[in-house]
Structure formats: structure tokens, C-alpha cells
Design an enzyme around this catalytic site. Sequence first.
Site, PDB file in Angstrom:
ATOM      1  N   ARG A 102       1.095  -0.861  -0.128  1.00 33.82           N
ATOM      2  CA  ARG A 102       0.197   0.081  -0.103  1.00 33.82           C
ATOM      3  C   ARG A 102       1.044   0.847   0.421  1.00 33.82           C
ATOM      4  O   ARG A 102       0.284   2.420  -1.235  1.00 33.82           O
ATOM      5  CB  ARG A 102      -0.641  -0.670   1.137  1.00 33.82           C
TER       6      ARG A 102
ATOM      7  N   ARG B 158      -6.754 -15.911 -11.704  1.00 29.22           N
ATOM      8  CA  ARG B 158      -7.357 -15.383 -10.692  1.00 29.22           C
ATOM      9  C   ARG B 158      -8.358 -14.508 -11.162  1.00 29.22           C
ATOM     10  O   ARG B 158      -7.546 -12.940 -12.029  1.00 29.22           O
ATOM     11  CB  ARG B 158      -6.631 -14.780  -9.378  1.00 29.22           C
TER      12      ARG B 158
ATOM     13  N   SER C 259     -12.880  -9.409  -2.583  1.00 30.82           N
ATOM     14  CA  SER C 259     -11.459  -9.168  -1.824  1.00 30.82           C
ATOM     15  C   SER C 259     -11.508  -7.885  -1.042  1.00 30.82           C
ATOM     16  O   SER C 259     -11.623  -7.140  -2.154  1.00 30.82           O
ATOM     17  CB  SER C 259     -10.276 -10.092  -2.591  1.00 30.82           C
TER      18      SER C 259
ATOM     19  N   ASP D 271      -6.161 -15.531   5.674  1.00 28.11           N
ATOM     20  CA  ASP D 271      -4.686 -16.075   5.792  1.00 28.11           C
ATOM     21  C   ASP D 271      -4.184 -16.394   6.661  1.00 28.11           C
ATOM     22  O   ASP D 271      -3.466 -17.259   5.753  1.00 28.11           O
ATOM     23  CB  ASP D 271      -3.814 -14.750   5.294  1.00 28.11           C
TER      24      ASP D 271
END
Length: 409
Positions: free
Chosen positions: A27, A98, A144, A290
Site C-alpha cells: 500500500r 485469478r 477481496s 490468510d
Amino acid sequence: MNLLLQTTHSNLQAQIAVTGSKSETNRLLLLKALFPAITLANTSNSDDSEVMEKALIGKEEIVDIHHAGTAMRFLTAFFAVNEGREVVLTGSQRMTERPIKVLVEALEQLGAKITYENEVGYPPIRIKGQKITASKVNIPANVSSQYISALMLVAPKLENGIEINLVGEITSVPYIKMTLALLNDLDVKTSFEGNVIKVYPKATVEPKEMTVESDWSSASYFFSLVALSDTASVTISSYKETSLQGDSALVEIYKQMGVDSRFENNALTLTKDINFKPETLNLELNNTPDIAQTIVVTCLGLGVGCHLTGLHTLKIKETDRLEALRIELTKLGANISVTNDSLTLVASNTINPNIKIATYNDHRMAMAFAPLALKVPIIIENAEVVSKSYPDFWEDLKSLGFNSTELTV
């Protein structure tokens, strides 16, 4: 590289410095590209962060981000608003499987020009950077959070900022809040009320050094090691009690698995509660998917059952993580079942030794299964895959007394 992992003791003592958070680093790398006045400290040394940084400073038309899913999402938004720049964003074979369509459609609502090079909805994608003046966008809330964060991160450089309407029930709120917090650290005005996120435009920011906290997802493997030990005192750094990372929920989750946590001087010390009596674990991991792999492997090692829900995003990670867990845990002798968004493990005290664990090009498969070496010898296939997020992992295991032997087959 296949590694045979084993250890002759399960009394763990060590002090380990863990690399900076991949989530925070990626980020901040994007924000630094937008606002060069920022400097960064303690950034992640992961493959994902390296390819992200290279892509942001490079001038090539074809940008290959290999297995880095975060980079694919964030760079799609970055190049879409980079007026006059045209790129083809691509990656590994798995990356072309994906989905990216939800983010592409959201950017197209704003006026972005993106086309698919091959299959509609999947990379590689061709992006022609545009000046974006539209500001309102709708996006499903259960996708997501990286799709949503991608829009938020580029918003300060949009002429009118952005207003994101999240449609439905929101997934992975901690990661959205992490993005908001990093924007706020740069004095970018934001709001998050109900299902609406607003990020306001900001032309420049003041010079500032931003220090990345160490990665909590990487910390999960040490929680697992301590839980599976006989006795342990393992100190990892640098960690804060109040973290932007959702995976800091590990502290409370692993308290249920016999791990005590203590924060002091930006370090976290994990100790084993020797009076712990394990029970079946029921967890909703919508905000922290995760760490699901680590948790279920810990439960297998402890001989306890678990029922984990909120795992729908694991189907589109580096591999279909739910199916991968089912296959590999079954090889170890586990009784496990999975659905599209849940996993159930039946308690058992049997673990088959010397099993080869396939890693499916997924760093978390390799690291999540490694702590089982405290119980039985275990073989990790393609062990080098850990470089995606934690290149020093095997060396750090050695400091805890683990023996790793490289196998030729």
C-alpha cells in the site's frame, strides 16, 4: 528444493526479527509513487513487494508481476489513472486464472480504459491510463478487500476523489481500515459510514517517513510453533499491541490454543501455557482468511478438531487453498472436509510421518505445515516458495533448533 524438516527437541527459545508487513508495504509503495515526498522504513523484503516496487518505477509496456496478487489488483488501479501510460499487466499461469473482472468493471464505471488480452475477466489486461473525473462507483462488498483498497489508494490523485458504495455484506474490514489509516497518516481526508467509503482529493503531502510494522501473517507460524511445543519463549519484532493488520487477531485466537502473548518495547514474546487443555475450535475468519491454513495445521498437531468459516476468498488465492488443505491434510491422516467457504477437521491423535507436502506455488502452504516437524518428520516440496512473503523463514526455523535437509528427489 524439497526440505526434510525435523527436530530433536520441542523446547523453543529464540529472538527473531520478522520482515515488514507485505500488506502495509505494498500500500505504501503505491502511495509513495503518487506522493514522492514519502520515505519508507522497515519495508517487506518479500518477492511480492519487490515486483510491486519494480513495476511502479519501471517504464516497460509489459509489466509481469509473477505470483503477486496484491500487486495485480493495486497496479490495475494505478495504471488506469496514470494518464497517457499504456501497459499490459500480466503474471504467472496461476495469475491468469485469478479473476480481476470485478475491479476492472469498477474502474470502467469511473471511465477507465481496460481490455482483456485473452480470456474475459482474467489477466493479462491492457490498460490505457486516463484522466479520471467521475467519482462514484458501486462494487460488491464480499469480494477481496484488495479490489476496494486499490480504488481507495489511487483516489487522492483523482480530480474529484472517490465515493465507493459497497453492495452487500462487507468482507475483510480490517484491510479496508488499514488502507484508510495509511491515507489518514498522510492527512488525506476519508470517511467510512455504513457501506459507503469516501476518499477526498489531495494534490500533495508533507514529507514524512512511514515505518512499516512487521508482518502479522508471518507471525502466525511462530504462534503455531509455540502452540505445538512442550515449552517455549519466542520473541518476535517489531510488533505493536494496536495494529493496523487484521491478522493481529492471532493473539486472541491462539490464546485458545495455549499461547500467551506479551508486548514490550515493540516486540512480542510468545510463551506456552503448559496447563492448556485443548478443545474443539470454532472460528469465523471472514476478516482474517490468510491465517486459516496455519490454524488448521496447528489443530491437527494439537489433536483437536476445528470448524472454520468465512473462507470464500481462499478459493482464488495463489491456489485453491481449501482444496489444497483437504488434499495435504488427508495425506497426513486427517479427517477433513471443505465447502466453498468452510473447513471442518475432526480431532485425531494420529499424524503420518515423512509425508511430502505439496505447496502449489503457495508460500503459506509451505510455512503453515512446517511447524508439524515438532510432531513428526515432514517434507516440504518446493520450499523456496516462501520467498513470496518471508524469504528468511527457513533460516529463522534453524535458529529455533530445526534441522532441514535438502533432498534430491
